[in-house]
Design a protein around this motif. Structure first.
Motif, PDB file in Angstrom:
ATOM      1  N   PRO A  66       0.809  -1.223   0.000  1.00  0.00           N
ATOM      2  CA  PRO A  66       0.000   0.000   0.000  1.00  0.00           C
ATOM      3  C   PRO A  66       0.845   1.277   0.000  1.00  0.00           C
ATOM      4  O   PRO A  66       0.463   2.277  -0.594  1.00  0.00           O
ATOM      5  CB  PRO A  66      -0.833  -0.129   1.285  1.00  0.00           C
ATOM      6  CG  PRO A  66      -0.918  -1.591   1.526  1.00  0.00           C
ATOM      7  CD  PRO A  66       0.389  -2.168   1.045  1.00  0.00           C
ATOM      8  N   VAL A  67       2.004   1.225   0.662  1.00  0.00           N
ATOM      9  CA  VAL A  67       2.881   2.406   0.673  1.00  0.00           C
ATOM     10  C   VAL A  67       3.574   2.562  -0.684  1.00  0.00           C
ATOM     11  O   VAL A  67       3.625   3.646  -1.267  1.00  0.00           O
ATOM     12  CB  VAL A  67       3.927   2.304   1.808  1.00  0.00           C
ATOM     13  CG1 VAL A  67       4.858   3.503   1.779  1.00  0.00           C
ATOM     14  CG2 VAL A  67       3.236   2.196   3.145  1.00  0.00           C
ATOM     15  N   VAL A  68       4.098   1.451  -1.173  1.00  0.00           N
ATOM     16  CA  VAL A  68       4.793   1.512  -2.474  1.00  0.00           C
ATOM     17  C   VAL A  68       3.843   2.064  -3.538  1.00  0.00           C
ATOM     18  O   VAL A  68       4.189   2.964  -4.315  1.00  0.00           O
ATOM     19  CB  VAL A  68       5.301   0.107  -2.874  1.00  0.00           C
ATOM     20  CG1 VAL A  68       5.847   0.121  -4.295  1.00  0.00           C
ATOM     21  CG2 VAL A  68       6.371  -0.377  -1.890  1.00  0.00           C
ATOM     22  N   ASN A  69       2.616   1.578  -3.532  1.00  0.00           N
ATOM     23  CA  ASN A  69       1.694   1.955  -4.607  1.00  0.00           C
ATOM     24  C   ASN A  69       1.005   3.302  -4.383  1.00  0.00           C
ATOM     25  O   ASN A  69       0.281   3.783  -5.252  1.00  0.00           O
ATOM     26  CB  ASN A  69       0.681   0.830  -4.846  1.00  0.00           C
ATOM     27  CG  ASN A  69       1.342  -0.333  -5.556  1.00  0.00           C
ATOM     28  OD1 ASN A  69       2.290  -0.138  -6.323  1.00  0.00           O
ATOM     29  ND2 ASN A  69       0.874  -1.550  -5.302  1.00  0.00           N
ATOM     30  N   ALA A  70       1.254   3.901  -3.206  1.00  0.00           N
ATOM     31  CA  ALA A  70       0.729   5.251  -2.956  1.00  0.00           C
ATOM     32  C   ALA A  70       1.688   6.328  -3.461  1.00  0.00           C
ATOM     33  O   ALA A  70       1.317   7.505  -3.518  1.00  0.00           O
ATOM     34  CB  ALA A  70       0.481   5.453  -1.460  1.00  0.00           C
ATOM     35  N   ALA A  90      -1.462 -12.178 -13.452  1.00  0.00           N
ATOM     36  CA  ALA A  90      -1.295 -13.465 -12.778  1.00  0.00           C
ATOM     37  C   ALA A  90       0.147 -13.695 -12.325  1.00  0.00           C
ATOM     38  O   ALA A  90       0.448 -14.711 -11.701  1.00  0.00           O
ATOM     39  CB  ALA A  90      -1.721 -14.578 -13.722  1.00  0.00           C
ATOM     40  N   SER A  91       1.035 -12.761 -12.621  1.00  0.00           N
ATOM     41  CA  SER A  91       2.452 -12.975 -12.305  1.00  0.00           C
ATOM     42  C   SER A  91       2.652 -13.220 -10.808  1.00  0.00           C
ATOM     43  O   SER A  91       2.129 -12.481  -9.976  1.00  0.00           O
ATOM     44  CB  SER A  91       3.256 -11.749 -12.732  1.00  0.00           C
ATOM     45  OG  SER A  91       4.571 -11.863 -12.239  1.00  0.00           O
ATOM     46  N   PRO A  92       3.402 -14.268 -10.441  1.00  0.00           N
ATOM     47  CA  PRO A  92       3.649 -14.528  -9.025  1.00  0.00           C
ATOM     48  C   PRO A  92       4.762 -13.651  -8.445  1.00  0.00           C
ATOM     49  O   PRO A  92       5.064 -13.730  -7.258  1.00  0.00           O
ATOM     50  CB  PRO A  92       4.101 -15.997  -9.033  1.00  0.00           C
ATOM     51  CG  PRO A  92       4.745 -16.179 -10.364  1.00  0.00           C
ATOM     52  CD  PRO A  92       4.023 -15.253 -11.323  1.00  0.00           C
ATOM     53  N   TYR A  93       5.356 -12.814  -9.275  1.00  0.00           N
ATOM     54  CA  TYR A  93       6.524 -12.065  -8.814  1.00  0.00           C
ATOM     55  C   TYR A  93       6.110 -10.771  -8.111  1.00  0.00           C
ATOM     56  O   TYR A  93       5.341  -9.975  -8.657  1.00  0.00           O
ATOM     57  CB  TYR A  93       7.449 -11.736  -9.989  1.00  0.00           C
ATOM     58  CG  TYR A  93       7.996 -12.982 -10.615  1.00  0.00           C
ATOM     59  CD1 TYR A  93       8.963 -13.733  -9.955  1.00  0.00           C
ATOM     60  CD2 TYR A  93       7.523 -13.437 -11.838  1.00  0.00           C
ATOM     61  CE1 TYR A  93       9.448 -14.903 -10.508  1.00  0.00           C
ATOM     62  CE2 TYR A  93       8.008 -14.604 -12.400  1.00  0.00           C
ATOM     63  CZ  TYR A  93       8.968 -15.328 -11.725  1.00  0.00           C
ATOM     64  OH  TYR A  93       9.447 -16.487 -12.263  1.00  0.00           O
ATOM     65  N   PRO A  94       6.639 -10.546  -6.889  1.00  0.00           N
ATOM     66  CA  PRO A  94       6.283  -9.332  -6.158  1.00  0.00           C
ATOM     67  C   PRO A  94       6.504  -8.050  -6.970  1.00  0.00           C
ATOM     68  O   PRO A  94       5.675  -7.131  -6.908  1.00  0.00           O
ATOM     69  CB  PRO A  94       7.196  -9.391  -4.922  1.00  0.00           C
ATOM     70  CG  PRO A  94       7.388 -10.863  -4.692  1.00  0.00           C
ATOM     71  CD  PRO A  94       7.464 -11.472  -6.058  1.00  0.00           C
ATOM     72  N   ALA A  95       7.572  -7.986  -7.730  1.00  0.00           N
ATOM     73  CA  ALA A  95       7.842  -6.740  -8.470  1.00  0.00           C
ATOM     74  C   ALA A  95       6.704  -6.406  -9.430  1.00  0.00           C
ATOM     75  O   ALA A  95       6.466  -5.238  -9.749  1.00  0.00           O
ATOM     76  CB  ALA A  95       9.160  -6.849  -9.227  1.00  0.00           C
ATOM     77  N   ALA A  96       5.971  -7.446  -9.875  1.00  0.00           N
ATOM     78  CA  ALA A  96       4.863  -7.213 -10.806  1.00  0.00           C
ATOM     79  C   ALA A  96       3.672  -6.564 -10.113  1.00  0.00           C
ATOM     80  O   ALA A  96       2.762  -6.069 -10.773  1.00  0.00           O
ATOM     81  CB  ALA A  96       4.432  -8.538 -11.449  1.00  0.00           C
ATOM     82  N   ARG A  97       3.662  -6.587  -8.786  1.00  0.00           N
ATOM     83  CA  ARG A  97       2.547  -5.971  -8.055  1.00  0.00           C
ATOM     84  C   ARG A  97       2.763  -4.482  -7.831  1.00  0.00           C
ATOM     85  O   ARG A  97       1.929  -3.832  -7.200  1.00  0.00           O
ATOM     86  CB  ARG A  97       2.382  -6.638  -6.687  1.00  0.00           C
ATOM     87  CG  ARG A  97       1.982  -8.079  -6.791  1.00  0.00           C
ATOM     88  CD  ARG A  97       1.508  -8.514  -5.417  1.00  0.00           C
ATOM     89  NE  ARG A  97       1.198  -9.923  -5.391  1.00  0.00           N
ATOM     90  CZ  ARG A  97       0.399 -10.477  -4.497  1.00  0.00           C
ATOM     91  NH1 ARG A  97      -0.156  -9.732  -3.559  1.00  0.00           N
ATOM     92  NH2 ARG A  97       0.165 -11.764  -4.519  1.00  0.00           N
ATOM     93  N   VAL A  98       3.871  -3.984  -8.249  1.00  0.00           N
ATOM     94  CA  VAL A  98       4.107  -2.546  -8.095  1.00  0.00           C
ATOM     95  C   VAL A  98       3.390  -1.832  -9.230  1.00  0.00           C
ATOM     96  O   VAL A  98       3.751  -1.966 -10.401  1.00  0.00           O
ATOM     97  CB  VAL A  98       5.617  -2.225  -8.090  1.00  0.00           C
ATOM     98  CG1 VAL A  98       5.835  -0.720  -8.027  1.00  0.00           C
ATOM     99  CG2 VAL A  98       6.286  -2.914  -6.910  1.00  0.00           C
ATOM    100  N   ALA A  99       2.334  -1.109  -8.858  1.00  0.00           N
ATOM    101  CA  ALA A  99       1.501  -0.395  -9.836  1.00  0.00           C
ATOM    102  C   ALA A  99       0.918   0.810  -9.105  1.00  0.00           C
ATOM    103  O   ALA A  99      -0.170   0.728  -8.528  1.00  0.00           O
ATOM    104  CB  ALA A  99       0.395  -1.307 -10.354  1.00  0.00           C
ATOM    105  N   PRO A 100       1.667   1.915  -9.062  1.00  0.00           N
ATOM    106  CA  PRO A 100       1.197   3.077  -8.291  1.00  0.00           C
ATOM    107  C   PRO A 100      -0.224   3.478  -8.699  1.00  0.00           C
ATOM    108  O   PRO A 100      -0.534   3.548  -9.888  1.00  0.00           O
ATOM    109  CB  PRO A 100       2.206   4.171  -8.650  1.00  0.00           C
ATOM    110  CG  PRO A 100       3.429   3.441  -9.087  1.00  0.00           C
ATOM    111  CD  PRO A 100       2.950   2.160  -9.709  1.00  0.00           C
ATOM    112  N   THR A 101      -1.058   3.743  -7.682  1.00  0.00           N
ATOM    113  CA  THR A 101      -2.471   4.033  -7.934  1.00  0.00           C
ATOM    114  C   THR A 101      -2.631   5.223  -8.872  1.00  0.00           C
ATOM    115  O   THR A 101      -3.407   5.174  -9.816  1.00  0.00           O
ATOM    116  CB  THR A 101      -3.179   4.351  -6.595  1.00  0.00           C
ATOM    117  OG1 THR A 101      -2.758   3.357  -5.663  1.00  0.00           O
ATOM    118  CG2 THR A 101      -4.671   4.316  -6.724  1.00  0.00           C
ATOM    119  N   SER A 102      -1.914   6.306  -8.563  1.00  0.00           N
ATOM    120  CA  SER A 102      -2.030   7.450  -9.475  1.00  0.00           C
ATOM    121  C   SER A 102      -0.662   8.015  -9.841  1.00  0.00           C
ATOM    122  O   SER A 102      -0.574   9.036 -10.504  1.00  0.00           O
ATOM    123  CB  SER A 102      -2.905   8.538  -8.857  1.00  0.00           C
ATOM    124  OG  SER A 102      -2.392   8.878  -7.585  1.00  0.00           O
ATOM    125  N   GLY A 103       0.384   7.344  -9.411  1.00  0.00           N
ATOM    126  CA  GLY A 103       1.735   7.861  -9.661  1.00  0.00           C
ATOM    127  C   GLY A 103       2.365   7.273 -10.920  1.00  0.00           C
ATOM    128  O   GLY A 103       1.805   6.421 -11.589  1.00  0.00           O
TER     129      GLY A 103
END
Ligand SMILES: O=C(O)[C@H](O)[C@@H](O)[C@H](O)[C@H](O)COP(=O)(O)O
Length: 253
Positions: free
Chosen positions: A183-187, A213-226
């Protein structure tokens, strides 16, 4: 998200100056808009690249910078494994950042308390915000696809409430760490990965082309509006089939 930009350079020699410019330009923008620049740092090869490239620039005014760590290893600052220790050796005393502007962990605490203590420090700097909104987070990615200390398959990947979490079973030593949560990374207003070298090529393809579907944590980095940048070199980009940017000399992001 403002859109992902995958930017490929022949090597670190060309990537480094663009990274340094990204940092100073986002700093100028942040200070002009809200009076300070909040920057989250990671360890690994980023430490020496960023230190070298920032110090090669005309000295930026860092008096309004506030620096935190995207993750940190629970070791003393004089331990070669300490990310703060590395920046302290290579960068901090050489720029005019006030000591109070560097948010460090208290490595003398047990790991759960250390995470709480670091979360309190962040909350003081970002009062009233559910999740701190950093102006810029610089991230690395391990060959297993981890980022911060968020490792594949770990329960911490699902954390939605804490802003900082302890980890005591890190698959990569040292085992005890604290880490910002997704939540912090993506904010953040801007997130930039720096990833170089051929050992990253296969996982980078999965992360950037594997979809949700990627199992890799780095793929979950998707800033909400950044903004989201992937700054990579040719060896790391070797397996990619997506369209990438290849900026010329002197490019600025
Ligand atoms: O705490 C750690 O274990 C490292 O900081 C680690 O997370 C690093 O950021 C990545 O492994 C990428 O490192 P490189 O950029 O050196 O490949």
């Amino acid at each position: 998200m403002a859109g992902r930009r995958v930017v490929v350079f022949p090597s670190s020699a060309e990537l480094g100056p663009v990274l340094a410019h990204l940092v100073t330009s986002r700093a100028e923008k942040a200070i002009a808009s809200h009076g300070r620049f909040t920057l989250g740092l990671s360890g690994g090869s980023l430490v020496s690249m960023l230190s070298k490239e920032l110090l090669a620039l005309p000295q930026p005014d860092c008096s309004k910078w506030v620096i935190g760590f995207c993750d940190e290893r629970l070791v003393s600052f004089d331990d070669p494994e300490s990310t703060f220790g590395l920046y302290q050796n290579q960068l901090f005393p050489k720029i005019n950042i006030p000591e109070s502007g560097i948010l460090t962990i208290d490595s003398s605490l047990p790991v759960a308390e250390c995470a709480e203590d670091y979360a309190c420090k962040l909350k003081q700097v970002f009062p009233g915000e559910e999740f701190p909104v950093f102006d810029l987070l610089l991230l690395g990615m391990g060959p297993d696809g981890h980022t911060c200390s968020l490792f594949p398959g770990h329960p911490l990947l699902e954390e939605t409430k804490k802003i900082v979490a302890p980890i005591s079973d890190s698959p990569k030593p040292p085992p005890q760490r604290v880490t910002m949560t997704f939540p912090v990374v993506n904010a953040a207003r801007c997130v930039a990965f720096v990833s170089t070298g051929g050992s990253k090529a296969t996982v980078l393809k999965e992360v950037l082309e594997g979809g949700k579907a990627s199992p890799y944590p780095a793929a979950r980095v998707a800033p909400t509006s950044g903004e989201l940048f992937w700054l990579i070199d040719d060896p790391a980009a070797a397996a990619l089939t997506i369209q990438v940017e290849r900026p010329g000399a002197g490019a600025k992001l």
